[in-house]
Design a protein around this motif. Structure first.
Motif, PDB file in Angstrom:
ATOM      1  N   SER A 368       0.829  -1.208   0.000  1.00  0.00           N
ATOM      2  CA  SER A 368       0.000   0.000   0.000  1.00  0.00           C
ATOM      3  C   SER A 368       0.858   1.251   0.000  1.00  0.00           C
ATOM      4  O   SER A 368       0.563   2.225  -0.715  1.00  0.00           O
ATOM      5  N   SER A 391      -7.316   4.516   1.493  1.00  0.00           N
ATOM      6  CA  SER A 391      -6.594   3.248   1.621  1.00  0.00           C
ATOM      7  C   SER A 391      -6.616   2.750   3.057  1.00  0.00           C
ATOM      8  O   SER A 391      -6.807   1.558   3.306  1.00  0.00           O
ATOM      9  N   LYS A 448      -8.231  -2.751  -2.992  1.00  0.00           N
ATOM     10  CA  LYS A 448      -6.801  -3.058  -3.084  1.00  0.00           C
ATOM     11  C   LYS A 448      -6.490  -4.232  -3.998  1.00  0.00           C
ATOM     12  O   LYS A 448      -5.423  -4.267  -4.611  1.00  0.00           O
TER      13      LYS A 448
END
Length: 482
Positions: A368, A391, A448
């Motif tokens: 990430s 995120s 994701k």
């Protein structure tokens, strides 16, 4: 499914190493999935002899795995066994990492082991006799005892392994069966559903007692391998009516035990090294030492297909391993428990004080942050703050909340969100509320899974462009020299 640029990169690797026809067969399997010999011939429009030769090359280079499965016959016909082929994309990409793998072997085991390892990298699969012959040709050394010691060292480090079964039988899956609990799983935890590729590889892999067998009478290896084949495939005895397809790989012939590079071990080492480096940078040295100890203790007990979490380890075992590490001699139990808390380890008191670490969580955080750094470079700091907020949230957020939490004007927030959504970095959902009039709320989130696949495809694209550039530069240099 393999990404578009992943397919292009894999076919380019095969083409540059083994020729255009092998590349065509590889591309066919990557785009169409699992195929039989007849289907590959039809899609590639190559002759049967060419396809068979290509499959043998790809099989020997560990890029294709054949397997057999039962296919029901027509009315009044008995079932028959059909041979199908599955491409191993990861093994093709690992060929790019061969220099790194060879560097690891050279640094840890020396030149004698490196020569054996290089032969396996080059030829894919070799018997012990062929390894001995190649060693004599390349080094001129005839000391078989020294070579066997080097071979055993590679096995002890798990850098090489026995080749999988040439054509495992994949039993049909019963969809009505309840999900099976993992061995040692906690209550309510079910076994991960495996893909067809994972099931094939699991069926083909030798049992652990044979996979890295060191003390073995090489003259009797064939008998051991035959015994293993019976154990692996002997769940149900095939009826005489089930006649397999043509033996393209020659699996029915009597052969020596073959050995190959164990890519899994190298990937594990590189992954562990990356996790330790990430924890050292983001937390501190003590947490990285504790993580290193946990990974060392659990290196042989992690899940084969997908590492999610380590095995549960007692606090005493972790302490004994920590004090062996550089910088760990001064750490006591309190320091170790504090580091375990920082790492987000879960504690179980069922068998005393034992801890397990979420390895997937660490790798997801590292990935990430890599993606966030790319967003910062491409879209600017405001977009980076918005993307980072989504995120970390891991769920849908409304536009006004995003604007308030990131201190970005709502008008600018909408522009940035639309830009990120247009570039497939965000998911958007519109909600209509019927009051006195229709009001639309826009919700945004980072998904994701597809996002990581998108950036992975971009890396494949970059790697392909780099390889093409290198080839172009080399061709130009040849023209200049001529």
């Amino acid at each position: 499914m393999v990404s578009p640029h992943g397919i292009l990169l894999a076919t380019h690797i095969i083409s540059s190493s083994y020729g255009e026809q092998c590349s065509k067969v590889c591309d066919c399997l990557l785009r169409h999935g699992i195929l039989s010999l007849a289907q590959i011939i039809r899609f590639t429009e190559l002759t049967k002899e060419s396809v068979v030769n290509c499959l043998r090359v790809l099989f020997n280079q560990n890029c294709v795995q054949p397997f057999s499965s039962q296919r029901e016959g027509g009315f009044g016909e008995a079932p028959r066994i059909v041979t199908q082929y599955i491409v191993l994309f990861d093994n093709i990409i690992h060929k790019l990492r061969a220099p790194k793998f060879m560097q690891i072997v050279s640094e840890e085991l020396g030149s004698d082991c490196l020569n054996i390892f290089h032969g396996l990298i080059q030829h894919g699969r070799l018997s012990l006799n062929r390894i001995i012959e190649r060693n004599e040709q390349t080094t001129g050394k005839t000391d078989v005892q020294v070579l066997k010691e080097s071979f055993n060292r590679l096995l002890n480090f798990r850098f090489i392994e026995r080749c999988p079964s040439p054509e495992p039988f994949l039993a049909p899956q019963d969809n009505e069966e309840p999900p099976v609990k993992k061995r040692g799983a906690r209550r309510g935890e079910t076994q991960e559903v495996l893909t067809v590729e994972q099931r094939v590889l699991e069926a083909a892999t030798p049992m652990e007692s044979l996979r890295f067998l060191v003390d073995v009478d090489f003259a009797s290896e064939e008998k051991v391998e035959e015994t293993h084949a019976k154990v692996t495939l002997g769940k149900k005895r095939k009826s005489e009516a089930m006649v397999p397809d043509e033996d393209v790989m020659g699996a029915g012939e009597k052969k020596e035990v073959l050995w190959r590079v164990n890519y899994e071990e190298f990937v594990r080492r590189l992954r562990d090294k990356a996790c330790i480096s990430y924890v050292k940078t983001r937390l501190n040295d003590e947490a990285s030492i504790v993580l290193s100890a946990i990974l060392e203790l659990s290196k042989n007990s992690t899940v084969r297909h997908k590492v999610v979490e380590s095995a549960y380890l007692s606090i005493n075992a972790i302490y004994d391993e920590v004090i062996k590490k550089d910088g760990g001699i001064g750490m006591d139990f309190d320091h170790i428990r504090a580091s375990l808390a920082q790492l987000g380890c879960t504690c179980s008191s069922a068998d005393g004080e034992a801890y397990s670490i979420d390895l997937k969580g660490i790798t997801d955080k590292a990935q990430s942050e890599e993606v966030e750094s790319v967003v910062l470079k491409r879209y600017g700091r405001e977009a980076y703050r918005i993307f980072r907020l989504l995120s970390k949230a891991g769920r849908f957020l409304e536009t006004d909340k995003i604007s308030d939490d990131t201190f970005v004007e709502k008008k600018d927030t909408l522009k940035i969100l639309y830009k990120l959504w247009k570039d497939d970095l965000l998911d958007m959902e519109k909600i209509m509320l019927n009051g006195g009039k229709q009001v639309a709320f826009l919700l945004w989130r980072v998904n994701k899974g597809p996002l990581f696949e998108k950036f992975r495809d971009e890396m494949y694209h970059a790697a392909l462009n780099l390889r093409l550039r290198i080839i172009h530069e080399q061709e130009q240099a040849k023209e200049v020299r001529l």
